[in-house]
Design an enzyme around this catalytic site. Structure first.
Site, PDB file in Angstrom:
ATOM      1  N   PHE A 164      -2.094   3.443  -3.404  1.00 57.73           N
ATOM      2  CA  PHE A 164      -1.254   3.602  -1.941  1.00 57.73           C
ATOM      3  C   PHE A 164      -0.786   2.071  -1.891  1.00 57.73           C
ATOM      4  O   PHE A 164       0.397   1.757  -1.446  1.00 57.73           O
ATOM      5  CB  PHE A 164      -1.876   4.143  -0.785  1.00 57.73           C
ATOM      6  CG  PHE A 164      -1.068   4.164   0.552  1.00 57.73           C
ATOM      7  CD1 PHE A 164      -0.211   5.204   0.825  1.00 57.73           C
ATOM      8  CD2 PHE A 164      -0.991   2.804   1.530  1.00 57.73           C
ATOM      9  CE1 PHE A 164       0.542   5.266   1.771  1.00 57.73           C
ATOM     10  CE2 PHE A 164      -0.177   2.934   2.363  1.00 57.73           C
ATOM     11  CZ  PHE A 164       0.613   4.125   2.645  1.00 57.73           C
ATOM     12  N   SER A 199      -2.115  -9.569   5.091  1.00 62.86           N
ATOM     13  CA  SER A 199      -1.469  -9.803   3.886  1.00 62.86           C
ATOM     14  C   SER A 199      -1.732  -8.762   2.984  1.00 62.86           C
ATOM     15  O   SER A 199      -2.808  -7.978   3.170  1.00 62.86           O
ATOM     16  CB  SER A 199      -1.824 -11.268   3.189  1.00 62.86           C
ATOM     17  OG  SER A 199      -3.230 -11.054   2.817  1.00 62.86           O
ATOM     18  N   SER A 259       9.073   2.751  -4.859  1.00 59.63           N
ATOM     19  CA  SER A 259       7.796   3.015  -4.160  1.00 59.63           C
ATOM     20  C   SER A 259       7.416   4.388  -3.788  1.00 59.63           C
ATOM     21  O   SER A 259       6.389   4.930  -3.835  1.00 59.63           O
ATOM     22  CB  SER A 259       7.785   2.044  -2.883  1.00 59.63           C
ATOM     23  OG  SER A 259       6.574   2.216  -2.287  1.00 59.63           O
ATOM     24  N   MET A 314      -5.091  -6.655   2.903  1.00 63.39           N
ATOM     25  CA  MET A 314      -4.903  -4.913   3.135  1.00 63.39           C
ATOM     26  C   MET A 314      -5.506  -4.070   2.127  1.00 63.39           C
ATOM     27  O   MET A 314      -5.844  -3.031   2.290  1.00 63.39           O
ATOM     28  CB  MET A 314      -3.486  -4.677   3.731  1.00 63.39           C
ATOM     29  CG  MET A 314      -3.503  -5.210   5.473  1.00 63.39           C
ATOM     30  SD  MET A 314      -1.858  -4.872   6.022  1.00 63.39           S
ATOM     31  CE  MET A 314      -1.646  -3.040   5.822  1.00 63.39           C
ATOM     32  N   THR A 367       5.646   0.601   6.645  1.00 66.54           N
ATOM     33  CA  THR A 367       5.209   1.311   7.819  1.00 66.54           C
ATOM     34  C   THR A 367       3.608   0.683   7.950  1.00 66.54           C
ATOM     35  O   THR A 367       3.425   0.373   9.346  1.00 66.54           O
ATOM     36  CB  THR A 367       5.142   2.898   7.588  1.00 66.54           C
ATOM     37  OG1 THR A 367       6.449   3.163   6.831  1.00 66.54           O
ATOM     38  CG2 THR A 367       5.321   3.614   9.098  1.00 66.54           C
ATOM     39  N   THR A 417       7.194   7.074  13.509  1.00 66.23           N
ATOM     40  CA  THR A 417       8.210   8.045  12.906  1.00 66.23           C
ATOM     41  C   THR A 417       8.823   7.701  11.666  1.00 66.23           C
ATOM     42  O   THR A 417       9.142   6.626  11.618  1.00 66.23           O
ATOM     43  CB  THR A 417       9.173   8.669  14.052  1.00 66.23           C
ATOM     44  OG1 THR A 417       9.965   9.832  13.554  1.00 66.23           O
ATOM     45  CG2 THR A 417       9.980   7.256  14.429  1.00 66.23           C
ATOM     46  N   HIS A 418       9.246   8.757  10.780  1.00 65.41           N
ATOM     47  CA  HIS A 418      10.339   8.380   9.717  1.00 65.41           C
ATOM     48  C   HIS A 418      11.513   8.792  10.174  1.00 65.41           C
ATOM     49  O   HIS A 418      12.390   9.049   9.272  1.00 65.41           O
ATOM     50  CB  HIS A 418       9.817   8.875   8.698  1.00 65.41           C
ATOM     51  CG  HIS A 418       8.520   8.090   7.886  1.00 65.41           C
ATOM     52  ND1 HIS A 418       8.417   6.917   7.807  1.00 65.41           N
ATOM     53  CD2 HIS A 418       7.603   8.544   7.150  1.00 65.41           C
ATOM     54  CE1 HIS A 418       7.353   6.391   7.083  1.00 65.41           C
ATOM     55  NE2 HIS A 418       6.777   7.477   6.795  1.00 65.41           N
ATOM     56  N   LYS A 448       7.942   4.324   3.016  1.00 62.91           N
ATOM     57  CA  LYS A 448       7.646   3.334   2.190  1.00 62.91           C
ATOM     58  C   LYS A 448       8.404   2.040   2.230  1.00 62.91           C
ATOM     59  O   LYS A 448       8.375   0.988   1.479  1.00 62.91           O
ATOM     60  CB  LYS A 448       7.954   3.630   0.594  1.00 62.91           C
ATOM     61  CG  LYS A 448       7.678   5.301   0.107  1.00 62.91           C
ATOM     62  CD  LYS A 448       6.349   5.536   0.635  1.00 62.91           C
ATOM     63  CE  LYS A 448       5.221   4.858   0.014  1.00 62.91           C
ATOM     64  NZ  LYS A 448       3.969   5.341   0.568  1.00 62.91           N
ATOM     65  N   ARG A 478      13.505  -1.686   4.516  1.00 61.90           N
ATOM     66  CA  ARG A 478      13.246  -2.364   3.017  1.00 61.90           C
ATOM     67  C   ARG A 478      14.487  -2.070   2.171  1.00 61.90           C
ATOM     68  O   ARG A 478      15.050  -0.894   2.204  1.00 61.90           O
ATOM     69  CB  ARG A 478      12.144  -1.618   2.554  1.00 61.90           C
ATOM     70  CG  ARG A 478      11.483  -2.376   1.109  1.00 61.90           C
ATOM     71  CD  ARG A 478       9.994  -1.533   0.755  1.00 61.90           C
ATOM     72  NE  ARG A 478       9.516  -2.364  -0.250  1.00 61.90           N
ATOM     73  CZ  ARG A 478       8.499  -2.077  -0.847  1.00 61.90           C
ATOM     74  NH1 ARG A 478       7.872  -0.906  -0.494  1.00 61.90           N
ATOM     75  NH2 ARG A 478       7.896  -2.949  -1.794  1.00 61.90           N
ATOM     76  N   TRP A 504       2.217  -1.626   6.947  1.00 60.57           N
ATOM     77  CA  TRP A 504       1.999  -3.024   7.022  1.00 60.57           C
ATOM     78  C   TRP A 504       2.453  -3.414   8.443  1.00 60.57           C
ATOM     79  O   TRP A 504       1.548  -4.246   9.448  1.00 60.57           O
ATOM     80  CB  TRP A 504       2.707  -3.673   6.140  1.00 60.57           C
ATOM     81  CG  TRP A 504       2.981  -5.069   6.159  1.00 60.57           C
ATOM     82  CD1 TRP A 504       1.958  -5.918   6.534  1.00 60.57           C
ATOM     83  CD2 TRP A 504       3.916  -6.088   5.392  1.00 60.57           C
ATOM     84  NE1 TRP A 504       2.325  -7.356   6.374  1.00 60.57           N
ATOM     85  CE2 TRP A 504       3.316  -7.298   5.522  1.00 60.57           C
ATOM     86  CE3 TRP A 504       4.879  -6.089   4.649  1.00 60.57           C
ATOM     87  CZ2 TRP A 504       4.065  -8.512   4.799  1.00 60.57           C
ATOM     88  CZ3 TRP A 504       5.526  -6.793   4.100  1.00 60.57           C
ATOM     89  CH2 TRP A 504       5.238  -8.182   4.227  1.00 60.57           C
TER      90      TRP A 504
HETATM   91  S1  PPS Z   1       4.270   5.320   4.184  1.00 63.96           S
HETATM   92  O1  PPS Z   1       3.535   6.311   3.031  1.00 63.96           O
HETATM   93  O2  PPS Z   1       5.905   5.812   4.039  1.00 63.96           O
HETATM   94  O3  PPS Z   1       3.933   5.220   5.332  1.00 63.96           O
HETATM   95  O4  PPS Z   1       4.306   3.954   3.227  1.00 63.96           O
HETATM   96  P1  PPS Z   1       4.557   2.539   3.796  1.00 63.96           P
HETATM   97  O5  PPS Z   1       3.423   1.955   4.476  1.00 63.96           O
HETATM   98  O6  PPS Z   1       5.810   2.428   4.487  1.00 63.96           O
HETATM   99  O7  PPS Z   1       4.900   1.693   2.591  1.00 63.96           O
HETATM  100  C1  PPS Z   1       3.969   1.603   1.417  1.00 63.96           C
HETATM  101  C2  PPS Z   1       4.603   0.520   0.673  1.00 63.96           C
HETATM  102  O8  PPS Z   1       4.365  -0.936   1.567  1.00 63.96           O
HETATM  103  C3  PPS Z   1       3.442  -1.741   0.672  1.00 63.96           C
HETATM  104  N1  PPS Z   1       2.610  -2.562   1.446  1.00 63.96           N
HETATM  105  C4  PPS Z   1       2.762  -3.785   1.563  1.00 63.96           C
HETATM  106  N2  PPS Z   1       3.689  -4.995   1.135  1.00 63.96           N
HETATM  107  C5  PPS Z   1       3.269  -6.011   1.511  1.00 63.96           C
HETATM  108  N3  PPS Z   1       2.252  -6.596   2.425  1.00 63.96           N
HETATM  109  C6  PPS Z   1       1.585  -5.586   2.959  1.00 63.96           C
HETATM  110  N4  PPS Z   1       0.407  -6.089   3.849  1.00 63.96           N
HETATM  111  C7  PPS Z   1       1.632  -4.022   2.872  1.00 63.96           C
HETATM  112  N5  PPS Z   1       1.169  -3.040   3.029  1.00 63.96           N
HETATM  113  C8  PPS Z   1       1.634  -2.149   2.410  1.00 63.96           C
HETATM  114  C9  PPS Z   1       2.845  -0.786  -0.162  1.00 63.96           C
HETATM  115  O9  PPS Z   1       2.080  -1.624  -1.197  1.00 63.96           O
HETATM  116  C10 PPS Z   1       3.896   0.149  -0.625  1.00 63.96           C
HETATM  117  O10 PPS Z   1       4.738  -0.462  -1.535  1.00 63.96           O
HETATM  118  P2  PPS Z   1       4.831  -0.555  -3.121  1.00 63.96           P
HETATM  119  O11 PPS Z   1       5.961  -1.354  -3.409  1.00 63.96           O
HETATM  120  O12 PPS Z   1       4.809   0.965  -3.513  1.00 63.96           O
HETATM  121  O13 PPS Z   1       3.544  -1.450  -3.501  1.00 63.96           O
END
Ligand code: PPS
Length: 302
Positions: free
Chosen positions: A262, A235, A145, A239, A58, A114-115, A55, A137, A60
């Site tokens: 998500f 953005s 999240s 997305m 990734t 990877t995580h 979370k 983060r 992004w």
């Molecule tokens: S995972 O399941 O671990 O792969 O999730 P991950 O992608 O790491 O994290 C998901 C959170 O990232 C937010 N997210 C974004 N934030 C800003 N900009 C962009 N473009 C973006 N894309 C994904 C997503 O909304 C999740 O955060 P939260 O706080 O829950 O909204």
């Protein structure tokens, strides 16, 4: 008990899967069952590994990396949902091909995900001197999240009520282990290996600057037009509506996005809407202890 003979540590609840444990880190039972194969994964020197705590952004960074690698060609980026473009090396869900199998079937140069914390990374990544792209983060937003993700994802344990989840996260009893050790481990690794360490909060604050950093790390220089195109298409709002990024193709039996999407909020500081004052105080006290002795600092609000 050998690593691959890990026992399930969480009771199965409402058909949710159990977690196992490797070296004190909770991981899905299916990942634990595959552990020997994951550990003996053969990295290549031209592999790029995207590393994050769950979370942390990734999806992004995956979209950003792909847009850079495809020189901004949106059609090429639509070749598959983002979570299918980059094999997730510790992912296992038989009978589907595992992350290792997907990576092995991929022609080089490969971009993988990877995580895993530093101590559990397959050693060949270090031996082959791969490039690592780590996104961190802040812990409070990660926790919130992760909680909402576990509410809606059917393939991870049920998080239970927020106050219980809060305690589990602080104790590191969530998938991929404690947030604190994860970020500290990768922060240290950057001094010895080729790691570009980025912060989600910096990416929110100045996406142009951070995307240009990623491009340079990948050996590319983006002109203004291409840079702006990538900033726009990666953005949150774009997305969120992109079916190749928002997991809308994932079946309801795996993710119920009517519970929580998500692409949920994508902001810095949402923890303030979830933490109680008492929880925040307790968290800060515990955080100070666990993060003592590191110069790694996080921005908790913009
Ligand atoms: S995972 O399941 O671990 O792969 O999730 P991950 O992608 O790491 O994290 C998901 C959170 O990232 C937010 N997210 C974004 N934030 C800003 N900009 C962009 N473009 C973006 N894309 C994904 C997503 O909304 C999740 O955060 P939260 O706080 O829950 O909204």
């Amino acid at each position: 008990m050998s690593k691959e003979q890990t026992k399930a540590l969480t009771p199965e609840k409402e058909g949710r899967p159990e977690l196992g444990e490797v070296e004190g880190i909770l991981l899905s039972q299916a990942t634990c069952n595959e552990w020997q194969r994951i550990q003996s994964f053969q990295a290549r020197p031209d592999d790029l590994l995207i590393c994050t705590y769950p979370k942390a952004g990734t999806t992004w960074i995956q979209e950003i990396v792909d847009m850079i690698q495809q020189d901004g060609d949106l059609e090429k980026c639509k070749r598959a949902p983002v979570h299918r473009r980059h094999p997730f090396i510790e992912w296992a869900r038989p009978p589907q091909p595992s992350g290792v199998e997907q990576a092995e079937a991929m022609p080089p140069p490969r971009t993988l995900k990877t995580h895993l914390p530093v101590k559990l990374l397959p050693p060949s990544f270090w031996e082959q001197q791969c490039k690592f792209l780590y996104v961190a983060r802040n812990a409070k937003d990660c926790m919130v999240s992760y909680y909402h993700f576990q509410r809606m994802s059917k393939v991870v344990p049920d998080p239970g009520p927020w106050h219980e989840y809060f305690e589990m996260f602080m104790a590191g009893k969530v998938g991929w282990g404690p947030w604190h050790d994860h970020v500290k481990g990768w922060w240290k690794a950057k001094d010895m290996h080729c790691v570009l360490f980025l912060f989600y909060e910096d990416m929110k604050k100045d996406p142009k600057r951070e995307i240009q950093k990623v491009a340079r790390f990948l050996g590319k220089n983006l002109d203004q037009e291409l840079l702006e195109k990538i900033v726009y298409h990666t953005s949150f709002d774009i997305m969120k509506d992109n079916p190749m990024a928002n997991r809308s193709g994932v079946p309801l039996s795996i993710m119920d996005q009517s519970i929580s999407p998500f692409m949920r909020k994508g902001t810095v500081g949402d923890w303030k809407n979830q933490f109680t004052v008492a929880q925040n105080e307790r968290f800060d006290e515990d955080y100070e202890e666990k993060m003592a002795g590191t110069n790694l600092t996080f921005c908790m609000e913009l």
